[in-house]
Each structure stands twice: as C-alpha cells, then as structure tokens.
Design an enzyme around this catalytic site. Structure first.
Site, short mmCIF file in Angstrom:
data_model
loop_
_atom_site.label_atom_id
_atom_site.label_comp_id
_atom_site.label_asym_id
_atom_site.label_seq_id
_atom_site.Cartn_x
_atom_site.Cartn_y
_atom_site.Cartn_z
N HIS A 1 -4.92 0.99 10.46
CA HIS A 1 -6.18 0.27 10.86
C HIS A 1 -6.57 0.63 12.17
O HIS A 1 -7.25 -0.19 12.96
CB HIS A 1 -6.10 -1.21 10.51
CG HIS A 1 -5.63 -1.33 9.18
ND1 HIS A 1 -4.90 -2.60 8.97
CD2 HIS A 1 -5.19 -0.74 8.20
CE1 HIS A 1 -4.29 -2.62 7.85
NE2 HIS A 1 -4.57 -1.55 7.10
N GLU B 1 0.84 -1.23 -0.11
CA GLU B 1 0.12 0.04 -0.06
C GLU B 1 0.85 1.29 0.04
O GLU B 1 0.30 2.13 0.28
CB GLU B 1 -1.01 -0.14 1.11
CG GLU B 1 -1.92 -1.07 0.97
CD GLU B 1 -3.05 -0.82 2.43
OE1 GLU B 1 -4.28 -0.68 1.72
OE2 GLU B 1 -2.73 -1.05 3.24
#
Ligand code: ZN
Length: 265
Positions: free
Chosen positions: A94, A73
């Site tokens: 997250h 990512e």
C-alpha cells in the site's frame, strides 16, 4: 541463505523503506517446486521471522494445516505465479506515494535512472470492473486472476484506492522495483509541483528506458543495493534477537543458551 531467510530479509527491507507498514506482503516461488510459493502468515511485515513463513500451492491453499491466520489477499500471489511463469517473486503493498497515481488519470512515468522500469508500463487495476461487492480487498481467486490479467507482462500494476503489485524474476528484483516505484512516484509529484500546471517535465524516452533497463540487468546493478539492504536487515534482526535473549535468559544460566543462526527469527 535459505529461501525462507531471504524472504524474511525481503519483508524487513520493504518495511524499512516504508513500502509496507502493518500491511502488505511478499512471496517467493520455491526453486524445488515451481507450483508452490512461500509467504508469511498474516502479520506485520516488520515482525516476520523464518518460523512465520508458510508454503502454499498456486491455488493459495497452505500445504500443511497452519493453525494460524492467513493473509486474505494471498490469491494475489498464487494467481500471478500461475499466469506469469517467468516471475518468481511478488510484492503487494500500500505504498503511499503510489496511491495518488491509482486514483487519478495522471500516469506514472519514468523520470530517473533506477525507476526506468516504469517505462515498461504500469497499468491500473480497477476492481469495479470485476465485482459488485464494494470491498477493495483481493479476497478471492477470481479477483486475484483479474489482477493478474491487468498486470499482464508488466513489472507492476497499481490498484485503484488500494496499492500496487510489483513482480520480478527474482526476489531481489521485486523488492528493488517496489522501493524505487515508491521513490519514483514521490519524485514525479515533486517534479509536477515544481513544473506547475502544464509545465514541462522531461521523462525518460523509450530508447533510454530500454538502454537503462538492459544495462541494469546485464551489469548486475541491483546486487550492490540488495547486499547493502540485506546487511542492514540482518543487523536489525540480530539486535532484536539479543534483546529477546536478554529478556528471557536460559533457566540453566548463561552457558546453555540455545544458539540461533544470524538472520533467523
Ligand atoms: Zn492490500
């Protein structure tokens, strides 16, 4: 402190506050060349040392062949740096308390002093609007660019079913915002629980958001927080280094042990 050492501390601070676990990352645009940024190799944030920090161009290609795995990512960082010249640090996490606000229509709202920046707006990125694959990971430049577009000029964006991105003009600001985004989401859920369905919650209004954010920026409010967190992170790194040295003593015996600078992994 070098940029690499600062970035290591940022990784450790985010991990210590539960904003990242085995996943998540933080990057820093280099002062020397604004077309490049620093990011760790693919690994758990809590284990990052200066040796693990790599340099990338804004297309998220490593400058030197790293011979190590890279974060899938990493395009999040390169594409946001491209679209936001004002931004020098990007956190992707997250963050657990933030996730529910990304999967419901309940907006995150500013409700306390250190979370005032939320009042500047936190949009939600819906990956279904930009791809058909079904995977939630930002694994292409296209998806990174789409996320940067959703973020726009805001300090953070939620990613539906995934996490968040948080940005700052400085590494300190991106990290502080990430920690307080997580805390604010938790507090908002608690306030909603106490207030009950339809119950009244008093959030910061626009004037309070502007005045609070303005004062925090001009008074250097975050430096006290940042310095405290850095002291704790450095202490933890020193403990790890001592333990490592105890495990593998120098073959020549005590005196010749190579000295490493504090804070450097
Ligand atoms: Zn992710």
């Amino acid at each position: 402190m070098s940029e690499r050492e600062d970035l290591v501390l940022a990784y450790r601070i985010l991990a210590a506050h539960g904003v990242v676990d085995a996943y998540g990352h933080v990057s820093l645009r280099t002062a020397k060349n604004p077309e490049r940024y620093l990011l760790a190799r693919a690994m758990a944030p809590e284990l990052v040392t200066t040796d693990d920090i790599l340099e990338f161009d804004l297309d998220s290609n490593p400058i030197r062949d790293p011979r190590v795995a890279l974060y899938l990512e990493r395009y999040i960082h390169g594409e946001i740096f491209k679209s936001r010249p004002d931004i020098n640090a990007v956190v992707h996490n997250h963050s657990p308390s933030v996730i529910p606000f990304g999967v419901t229509t309940v907006p995150l709202r500013p409700l306390f002093n250190t979370g005032a920046f939320i009042g500047e707006g936190v949009p939600t990125f819906e990956i279904r609007d930009f791809q058909d694959s079904g995977d939630l990971i930002i694994k292409t430049p296209h998806l990174g660019h789409s996320l940067a577009t959703t973020l726009g000029a805001k300090p953070a964006a939620l990613m539906r079913g995934h996490g968040a991105v948080v940005v700052g003009e400085s590494l300190m600001l991106a990290v502080v915002r990430s920690v307080y985004l997580e805390l604010s989401a938790k507090l908002q859920m608690q306030a909603m629980l106490i207030a009950g369905p339809g119950g009244n919650i008093v959030y910061l209004d626009e004037r309070e958001v502007a005045a609070t954010s303005g004062r925090q920026a001009s008074a250097g409010t975050w430096k006290r927080t940042w310095d405290l967190w850095c002291i704790k992170a450095r202490a933890q790194i020193e403990i790890e280094q001592k333990a490592k040295r105890r495990k593998s003593p120098s073959p020549a015996g005590g005196g010749s042990e190579r000295r490493r600078r504090p804070g450097v992994g």
